[in-house]
Design a protein around this motif. Sequence first.
Motif, PDB file in Angstrom:
ATOM      1  N   ASP A 165      25.227  -2.161  58.207  1.00 47.69           N
ATOM      2  CA  ASP A 165      23.728  -2.077  58.375  1.00 47.69           C
ATOM      3  C   ASP A 165      22.841  -2.076  57.326  1.00 47.69           C
ATOM      4  OD1 ASP A 165      24.548  -1.370  61.233  1.00 47.69           O
ATOM      5  OD2 ASP A 165      24.366   0.790  60.895  1.00 47.69           O
ATOM      6  N   TYR A 166      23.142  -1.499  56.159  1.00 50.59           N
ATOM      7  CA  TYR A 166      22.556  -1.549  54.932  1.00 50.59           C
ATOM      8  C   TYR A 166      22.108  -2.962  54.707  1.00 50.59           C
ATOM      9  CZ  TYR A 166      21.090   0.368  50.372  1.00 50.59           C
ATOM     10  OH  TYR A 166      20.478   0.736  49.157  1.00 50.59           O
ATOM     11  N   VAL A 167      23.069  -3.803  54.485  1.00 52.83           N
ATOM     12  CA  VAL A 167      22.972  -5.425  54.209  1.00 52.83           C
ATOM     13  C   VAL A 167      22.069  -6.223  55.218  1.00 52.83           C
ATOM     14  CG1 VAL A 167      24.129  -7.441  53.946  1.00 52.83           C
ATOM     15  CG2 VAL A 167      25.009  -5.379  52.937  1.00 52.83           C
ATOM     16  N   SER A 168      22.388  -5.814  56.560  1.00 56.12           N
ATOM     17  CA  SER A 168      21.574  -6.232  57.482  1.00 56.12           C
ATOM     18  C   SER A 168      20.129  -5.893  57.378  1.00 56.12           C
ATOM     19  CB  SER A 168      22.099  -5.866  59.015  1.00 56.12           C
ATOM     20  OG  SER A 168      21.518  -6.143  59.962  1.00 56.12           O
ATOM     21  N   THR A 169      19.856  -4.581  57.002  1.00 55.40           N
ATOM     22  CA  THR A 169      18.421  -4.155  56.969  1.00 55.40           C
ATOM     23  C   THR A 169      17.833  -4.970  55.777  1.00 55.40           C
ATOM     24  OG1 THR A 169      18.661  -2.178  57.643  1.00 55.40           O
ATOM     25  CG2 THR A 169      17.001  -2.255  56.134  1.00 55.40           C
ATOM     26  N   ARG A 179      19.273   3.269  49.328  1.00 51.73           N
ATOM     27  CA  ARG A 179      20.064   4.458  48.752  1.00 51.73           C
ATOM     28  C   ARG A 179      19.419   4.901  47.455  1.00 51.73           C
ATOM     29  NH1 ARG A 179      24.491   0.716  49.002  1.00 51.73           N
ATOM     30  NH2 ARG A 179      25.496   0.942  51.073  1.00 51.73           N
ATOM     31  N   ASN A 180      18.686   4.161  46.708  1.00 52.88           N
ATOM     32  CA  ASN A 180      18.155   4.911  45.313  1.00 52.88           C
ATOM     33  C   ASN A 180      16.928   5.831  45.736  1.00 52.88           C
ATOM     34  OD1 ASN A 180      19.941   3.650  43.827  1.00 52.88           O
ATOM     35  ND2 ASN A 180      18.723   1.864  43.175  1.00 52.88           N
ATOM     36  N   LYS A 181      16.212   5.441  46.581  1.00 51.04           N
ATOM     37  CA  LYS A 181      15.115   6.014  47.055  1.00 51.04           C
ATOM     38  C   LYS A 181      15.368   7.524  47.791  1.00 51.04           C
ATOM     39  CE  LYS A 181      10.262   5.750  48.784  1.00 51.04           C
ATOM     40  NZ  LYS A 181       9.395   4.918  49.101  1.00 51.04           N
ATOM     41  N   ILE A 182      16.354   7.383  48.627  1.00 44.97           N
ATOM     42  CA  ILE A 182      16.986   8.659  49.314  1.00 44.97           C
ATOM     43  C   ILE A 182      17.586   9.500  48.500  1.00 44.97           C
ATOM     44  CG2 ILE A 182      18.641   9.233  51.238  1.00 44.97           C
ATOM     45  CD1 ILE A 182      18.223   6.594  52.419  1.00 44.97           C
ATOM     46  N   ILE A 183      18.265   8.846  47.238  1.00 47.38           N
ATOM     47  CA  ILE A 183      19.188   9.998  46.338  1.00 47.38           C
ATOM     48  C   ILE A 183      17.983  10.916  45.880  1.00 47.38           C
ATOM     49  CG2 ILE A 183      20.337   9.812  44.231  1.00 47.38           C
ATOM     50  CD1 ILE A 183      21.826   7.333  45.266  1.00 47.38           C
ATOM     51  N   ARG A 184      16.792   9.924  45.054  1.00 45.19           N
ATOM     52  CA  ARG A 184      15.970  10.442  44.491  1.00 45.19           C
ATOM     53  C   ARG A 184      14.951  11.561  45.205  1.00 45.19           C
ATOM     54  NH1 ARG A 184      14.545   5.372  42.924  1.00 45.19           N
ATOM     55  NH2 ARG A 184      12.586   5.127  44.377  1.00 45.19           N
ATOM     56  N   TYR A 215       9.941  -5.775  46.033  1.00 48.09           N
ATOM     57  CA  TYR A 215       9.349  -4.841  47.162  1.00 48.09           C
ATOM     58  C   TYR A 215      10.581  -4.319  47.533  1.00 48.09           C
ATOM     59  CZ  TYR A 215       8.146  -3.693  51.833  1.00 48.09           C
ATOM     60  OH  TYR A 215       8.093  -2.673  53.088  1.00 48.09           O
ATOM     61  N   LEU A 216      11.813  -5.078  47.668  1.00 44.31           N
ATOM     62  CA  LEU A 216      12.939  -4.445  48.171  1.00 44.31           C
ATOM     63  C   LEU A 216      13.347  -3.229  47.044  1.00 44.31           C
ATOM     64  CD1 LEU A 216      14.870  -7.449  49.788  1.00 44.31           C
ATOM     65  CD2 LEU A 216      14.430  -5.179  50.802  1.00 44.31           C
ATOM     66  N   ILE A 217      13.099  -3.656  45.862  1.00 41.61           N
ATOM     67  CA  ILE A 217      13.578  -2.585  44.581  1.00 41.61           C
ATOM     68  C   ILE A 217      12.811  -1.473  44.686  1.00 41.61           C
ATOM     69  CG2 ILE A 217      13.905  -2.164  42.399  1.00 41.61           C
ATOM     70  CD1 ILE A 217      14.840  -5.224  42.256  1.00 41.61           C
ATOM     71  N   SER A 218      11.660  -1.631  45.129  1.00 37.62           N
ATOM     72  CA  SER A 218      10.531  -0.424  45.104  1.00 37.62           C
ATOM     73  C   SER A 218      10.839   0.362  46.338  1.00 37.62           C
ATOM     74  CB  SER A 218       9.036  -0.935  45.133  1.00 37.62           C
ATOM     75  OG  SER A 218       8.933  -1.423  46.576  1.00 37.62           O
ATOM     76  N   ARG A 219      11.409  -0.173  47.287  1.00 38.56           N
ATOM     77  CA  ARG A 219      11.927   0.579  48.670  1.00 38.56           C
ATOM     78  C   ARG A 219      13.303   1.410  48.394  1.00 38.56           C
ATOM     79  NH1 ARG A 219       8.460   1.456  52.341  1.00 38.56           N
ATOM     80  NH2 ARG A 219      10.092   1.833  53.755  1.00 38.56           N
ATOM     81  N   GLY A 220      13.800   1.395  47.055  1.00 43.29           N
ATOM     82  CA  GLY A 220      15.143   2.178  46.814  1.00 43.29           C
ATOM     83  C   GLY A 220      16.357   1.278  46.980  1.00 43.29           C
ATOM     84  N   PHE A 221      16.216  -0.154  47.180  1.00 45.83           N
ATOM     85  CA  PHE A 221      17.418  -0.927  47.431  1.00 45.83           C
ATOM     86  C   PHE A 221      17.877  -1.322  45.879  1.00 45.83           C
ATOM     87  CE2 PHE A 221      15.329  -1.321  51.503  1.00 45.83           C
ATOM     88  CZ  PHE A 221      16.405  -0.981  52.477  1.00 45.83           C
ATOM     89  N   GLU A 222      19.112  -1.369  45.767  1.00 45.55           N
ATOM     90  CA  GLU A 222      19.988  -1.631  44.310  1.00 45.55           C
ATOM     91  C   GLU A 222      19.658  -2.976  44.027  1.00 45.55           C
ATOM     92  OE1 GLU A 222      21.235  -0.455  47.128  1.00 45.55           O
ATOM     93  OE2 GLU A 222      22.906   1.171  46.725  1.00 45.55           O
ATOM     94  N   SER A 223      19.014  -3.068  42.779  1.00 45.51           N
ATOM     95  CA  SER A 223      18.535  -4.390  42.389  1.00 45.51           C
ATOM     96  C   SER A 223      19.652  -5.537  42.418  1.00 45.51           C
ATOM     97  CB  SER A 223      17.909  -4.393  41.128  1.00 45.51           C
ATOM     98  OG  SER A 223      18.832  -3.705  40.143  1.00 45.51           O
ATOM     99  N   ASP A 224      20.985  -5.063  41.943  1.00 50.29           N
ATOM    100  CA  ASP A 224      22.064  -5.967  41.937  1.00 50.29           C
ATOM    101  C   ASP A 224      22.345  -6.642  43.388  1.00 50.29           C
ATOM    102  OD1 ASP A 224      23.002  -3.542  42.308  1.00 50.29           O
ATOM    103  OD2 ASP A 224      25.038  -3.789  41.441  1.00 50.29           O
ATOM    104  N   LEU A 225      22.366  -5.769  44.084  1.00 50.03           N
ATOM    105  CA  LEU A 225      22.628  -6.244  45.579  1.00 50.03           C
ATOM    106  C   LEU A 225      21.622  -7.051  46.175  1.00 50.03           C
ATOM    107  CD1 LEU A 225      24.459  -5.939  48.245  1.00 50.03           C
ATOM    108  CD2 LEU A 225      23.127  -3.744  48.750  1.00 50.03           C
TER     109      LEU A 225
END
Length: 161
Positions: free
Chosen positions: A109-113, A81-86, A140-150
């Motif tokens: 789907d998001y969590v599954s991904t 989501r973060n990368k999409i928002i940016r 890697y996941l955070i750099s792809r735009g996923f939220e760090s806490d999640l």
Amino acid sequence: MSASKTTHVYTPAQAFVKIASFCAYQERTQQEVRIKLYEYGIKSAEVEEIIVKLIEDNFLNEERFAKAFAGGKFRVKKWGRNKIIRELEMRGLSPYCIKSGLKEIEEDDYVSTIHQIIDKKSRESTVKNIYQKTHKIAQYLISRGFESDLVWDILKAGARD
């Protein structure tokens, strides 16, 4: 000898037909259309009139663009989501359109991904130390735009399993 692109100056009527085709081919933002119309040699006041007409004729709809963009980047490129928002902000979309676009991403789907990416990266990783491996996967996941806490919550839950 350089191959320079010759610019053709269009009348507003010609530009409208050409830009309508441009919008019909793929969802566009007002910013993209505005830039293209200026390239066609259209003046500022006429550009805004053409954009209004495109919106009225439903050739241009930024909410529709945001939905298509967010859904596509998530499903195809596995962006968070973060990368999409940016990216949507860089394209000049309103917060309302961005929020509407993000609704296209189902939470399950998001969590599954995230789980799929973690599994894939775990198999590919050659790092033996579990803490370093986990840290690399999280980075890697955070750099792809996923939220760090999640990301960390999922990684920590996976470590307990």
